[in-house]
Enzyme design. Sequence first.
Site, PDB file in Angstrom:
ATOM      1  CB  CYS A  12      34.648  -0.273 -23.859  1.00 58.26           C
ATOM      2  SG  CYS A  12      34.594  -2.049 -23.209  1.00 58.26           S
ATOM      3  CG  HIS A  43      41.812 -10.454 -21.092  1.00 58.09           C
ATOM      4  ND1 HIS A  43      41.464 -10.626 -22.415  1.00 58.09           N
ATOM      5  CD2 HIS A  43      41.685 -11.553 -20.134  1.00 58.09           C
ATOM      6  CE1 HIS A  43      40.847 -11.842 -22.437  1.00 58.09           C
ATOM      7  NE2 HIS A  43      40.912 -12.271 -21.076  1.00 58.09           N
ATOM      8  CG  HIS A 126      39.707 -13.065 -27.019  1.00 59.77           C
ATOM      9  ND1 HIS A 126      38.310 -12.592 -26.688  1.00 59.77           N
ATOM     10  CD2 HIS A 126      40.352 -12.085 -26.572  1.00 59.77           C
ATOM     11  CE1 HIS A 126      38.324 -11.711 -25.917  1.00 59.77           C
ATOM     12  NE2 HIS A 126      39.449 -11.398 -25.887  1.00 59.77           N
ATOM     13  CD  GLU A 128      34.099 -10.556 -28.513  1.00 57.26           C
ATOM     14  OE1 GLU A 128      34.785  -9.600 -27.955  1.00 57.26           O
ATOM     15  OE2 GLU A 128      33.793 -10.729 -29.740  1.00 57.26           O
ATOM     16  CB  THR A 165      33.179  -6.727 -29.917  1.00 49.98           C
ATOM     17  OG1 THR A 165      34.302  -7.301 -28.981  1.00 49.98           O
ATOM     18  CG2 THR A 165      31.779  -7.626 -30.010  1.00 49.98           C
ATOM     19  CB  CYS A 194      31.535  -2.754 -30.100  1.00 49.53           C
ATOM     20  SG  CYS A 194      32.897  -2.203 -28.933  1.00 49.53           S
TER      21      CYS A 194
END
Length: 286
Positions: A12, A43, A126, A128, A165, A194
């Site tokens: 992305c 990852h 996670h 994030e 996201t 996103c």
Amino acid sequence: MEIIVVPSAGFCFGVKRAVNMALDAAKKSNLQEKLNTLGPIIHNPQVVKSLEEKGVYPIENIDNGCHNALLIRSHGVKAEIMEKIASNKRLKVIDATCPFVKKAQNYISKAALNGYFVIMVGDENHPEVQSVISFADKNKFLVINSIDDLKRVPISEKLALVSQTTQDVNFYKRIIEDVHKIAKSDVTVFDTICDATMIKQEESKILASNVDVMIVVGGYNSANTNKLKNICMEIQKKTYHIETEDEVNPEWFVNVNRVGITAGASTPDWIIERVLKRVQDMDTSG
Ligand code: SF4
């Protein structure tokens, strides 16, 4: 046998940006062999290994073996770690936090300042999620990952909802609806899934419903790849999650007309191309 790759398969915007920033920094001679990333940059073990060959090494924490330059990966880092990093004036910091993750951090900071209790929908382990939720008031946040978790929501508080996201759009919508039903005060919803994730999920869903076999390529430790696998699996039972072309099994293609390939946001083009080539080589339909 027809083999179709979803147009949005692979890196992305945020991952591409972080990897390019790491490669640019590694190229500069004064940083050679001295650039660290806090945790693996993405990852995907194959990409991490290839970056190590170029002088970019992951470390687990900044107190442990950090050299003179540190790259913050696309997931971002916890607010307190960012403060600690900023206070080390000798450290060159390259902040590759994805702008979409930054946006979520900013939303939460503002919500916390306005007295909201923040509910983040995502996987609490996670990186994030850990980075984004650290911008909430320490005593006023909750990370949830199932409908059952809604029992823990403090319904009398003003609630601000934010999601990881890479969250499944429909799951987040369901949580929003349910929170509106139980809340007794103001509910503010932030749209933090996103576009890259939404487009990839949508394209993968459409492809999964039009093929006999679906292959999802990406790290086993990649949250967005696992989510993609689950989404495809719901539609096409013959969905296989692999990391590299070596896992492609010829038995999957017996009496099969159409094969779909998708890939997580941390899967580079070169791995997708190798998987495609391997599937093409296994095509015996003539
Ligand atoms: S999935 Fe979206 S938010 Fe996450 S790094 Fe990629 S572009 Fe950024």
